[in-house]
Each structure stands twice: as C-alpha cells, then as structure tokens.
Design a protein around this motif. Structure first.
Motif, mmCIF file in Angstrom:
data_model
loop_
_atom_site.group_PDB
_atom_site.id
_atom_site.type_symbol
_atom_site.label_atom_id
_atom_site.label_comp_id
_atom_site.label_asym_id
_atom_site.label_seq_id
_atom_site.Cartn_x
_atom_site.Cartn_y
_atom_site.Cartn_z
ATOM 1 N N TRP A 8 0.796 -1.219 0.000
ATOM 2 C CA TRP A 8 0.000 0.000 0.000
ATOM 3 C C TRP A 8 0.827 1.266 0.000
ATOM 4 C CZ3 TRP A 8 -0.836 -3.874 3.758
ATOM 5 C CH2 TRP A 8 -1.816 -4.769 3.389
ATOM 6 N N THR A 31 -19.775 -8.023 5.875
ATOM 7 C CA THR A 31 -19.589 -8.130 4.428
ATOM 8 C C THR A 31 -20.345 -7.044 3.676
ATOM 9 O OG1 THR A 31 -21.396 -9.716 4.144
ATOM 10 C CG2 THR A 31 -19.206 -10.616 4.559
ATOM 11 N N CYS A 34 -18.238 -3.680 4.789
ATOM 12 C CA CYS A 34 -16.822 -3.670 4.416
ATOM 13 C C CYS A 34 -16.495 -4.864 3.507
ATOM 14 C CB CYS A 34 -15.977 -3.684 5.688
ATOM 15 S SG CYS A 34 -14.256 -3.248 5.421
ATOM 16 N N GLU A 36 -14.680 -5.087 1.024
ATOM 17 C CA GLU A 36 -13.287 -5.134 0.596
ATOM 18 C C GLU A 36 -12.448 -6.038 1.491
ATOM 19 O OE1 GLU A 36 -15.033 -2.426 1.373
ATOM 20 O OE2 GLU A 36 -14.788 -0.869 -0.140
ATOM 21 N N VAL A 37 -12.890 -6.218 2.749
ATOM 22 C CA VAL A 37 -12.090 -6.931 3.749
ATOM 23 C C VAL A 37 -12.709 -8.256 4.170
ATOM 24 C CG1 VAL A 37 -11.115 -6.778 6.089
ATOM 25 C CG2 VAL A 37 -11.116 -4.763 4.595
ATOM 26 N N GLU A 39 -15.619 -11.572 4.061
ATOM 27 C CA GLU A 39 -16.440 -12.462 3.246
ATOM 28 C C GLU A 39 -17.042 -13.521 4.146
ATOM 29 O OE1 GLU A 39 -13.848 -14.315 0.403
ATOM 30 O OE2 GLU A 39 -12.657 -15.313 1.935
ATOM 31 N N LYS A 50 -10.822 -11.715 3.983
ATOM 32 C CA LYS A 50 -10.571 -12.199 2.621
ATOM 33 C C LYS A 50 -9.129 -12.699 2.493
ATOM 34 C CE LYS A 50 -14.030 -9.918 -0.099
ATOM 35 N NZ LYS A 50 -14.312 -9.116 -1.302
ATOM 36 N N ARG A 52 -6.773 -12.397 0.367
ATOM 37 C CA ARG A 52 -5.705 -11.460 -0.027
ATOM 38 C C ARG A 52 -5.138 -10.666 1.137
ATOM 39 N NH1 ARG A 52 -7.861 -6.271 -3.270
ATOM 40 N NH2 ARG A 52 -5.675 -5.796 -3.011
ATOM 41 N N TRP A 53 -5.903 -10.533 2.238
ATOM 42 C CA TRP A 53 -5.455 -9.754 3.390
ATOM 43 C C TRP A 53 -4.939 -10.612 4.544
ATOM 44 C CZ3 TRP A 53 -5.125 -5.318 1.304
ATOM 45 C CH2 TRP A 53 -6.136 -4.786 0.511
ATOM 46 N N VAL A 65 -4.704 -4.941 6.613
ATOM 47 C CA VAL A 65 -5.223 -4.169 5.493
ATOM 48 C C VAL A 65 -4.607 -2.782 5.543
ATOM 49 C CG1 VAL A 65 -7.374 -5.473 5.429
ATOM 50 C CG2 VAL A 65 -7.296 -3.341 6.700
ATOM 51 N N LEU A 69 -8.459 1.621 4.505
ATOM 52 C CA LEU A 69 -9.692 0.860 4.753
ATOM 53 C C LEU A 69 -10.174 0.987 6.199
ATOM 54 C CD1 LEU A 69 -8.858 -2.321 2.672
ATOM 55 C CD2 LEU A 69 -10.533 -0.544 2.125
ATOM 56 N N CYS A 72 -14.055 1.579 6.787
ATOM 57 C CA CYS A 72 -14.919 0.427 6.535
ATOM 58 C C CYS A 72 -14.711 -0.641 7.604
ATOM 59 C CB CYS A 72 -14.728 -0.075 5.115
ATOM 60 S SG CYS A 72 -13.957 -1.611 4.782
#
Length: 94
Positions: A8, A31, A34, A36-37, A39, A50, A52-53, A65, A69, A72
C-alpha cells in the motif's frame, strides 16, 4: 507476516481479527459494510478476512489491510451483532 508498505505504500496498516470466529452468527453485517475486507466462507458459513489480506492463508480470522480501509473496518467492528471483530493500527505513526 505481510509487509503492508510493499502493498500500500503507507506507514500504517490495520490489523483486523475475528475472535472467537466460532461465535459468528452469519448476519453478513461485516460483508455489507466492508466487502473489501470481509467475506462469508463456503466451508462453514462464517465471516472471514478475505484471503488477499490474511496474515496466513490458512487463518481466516486475522489479516492486515491498508490504513485507507480504516473507516470500513470500523463500521464492521461497530456494527457486528456479536462484537467479535477487533482491530488495531500497526506500523509507524500507529
């Protein structure tokens, strides 16, 4: 551990964790607020960070993250019906 500066370009990141994850009631508030973070996993139907984080790909309960973010993540923390989402700033300037 993820080095957030590489991803980032910032000095501050947000460590987010769901504890205890087993207490999740799957209302999907996190979910929605936020996406983006967070699920909902297919495996157990509970909230997760998620992939990816995640700090570790096998640990759906914790991740890092970017500081962008924070709003969120805070919305998810403040509105979780079972109050199991936690967060903290990490890095320089935290």
């Amino acid at each position: 551990m993820v080095d957030w500066r590489l991803h980032w370009g910032c000095e501050v990141a947000i460590r987010v964790y769901i504890e205890p994850r087993e207490a999740c009631v799957s209302e999907m508030v996190c979910t929605v607020l936020c996406p983006e973070v967070f699920e909902i996993t297919r495996e157990d139907g509970r909230a997760a960070v998620k992939v990816r984080w995640r700090s570790s790909k096998d640990n759906p309960s914790e991740g890092l993250v970017g500081g962008d973010l924070e709003d969120c993540v805070l919305a998810a923390v403040e509105n979780c019906p079972v109050e199991i989402i936690r967060w903290e700033r990490v890095g320089r300037g935290a």
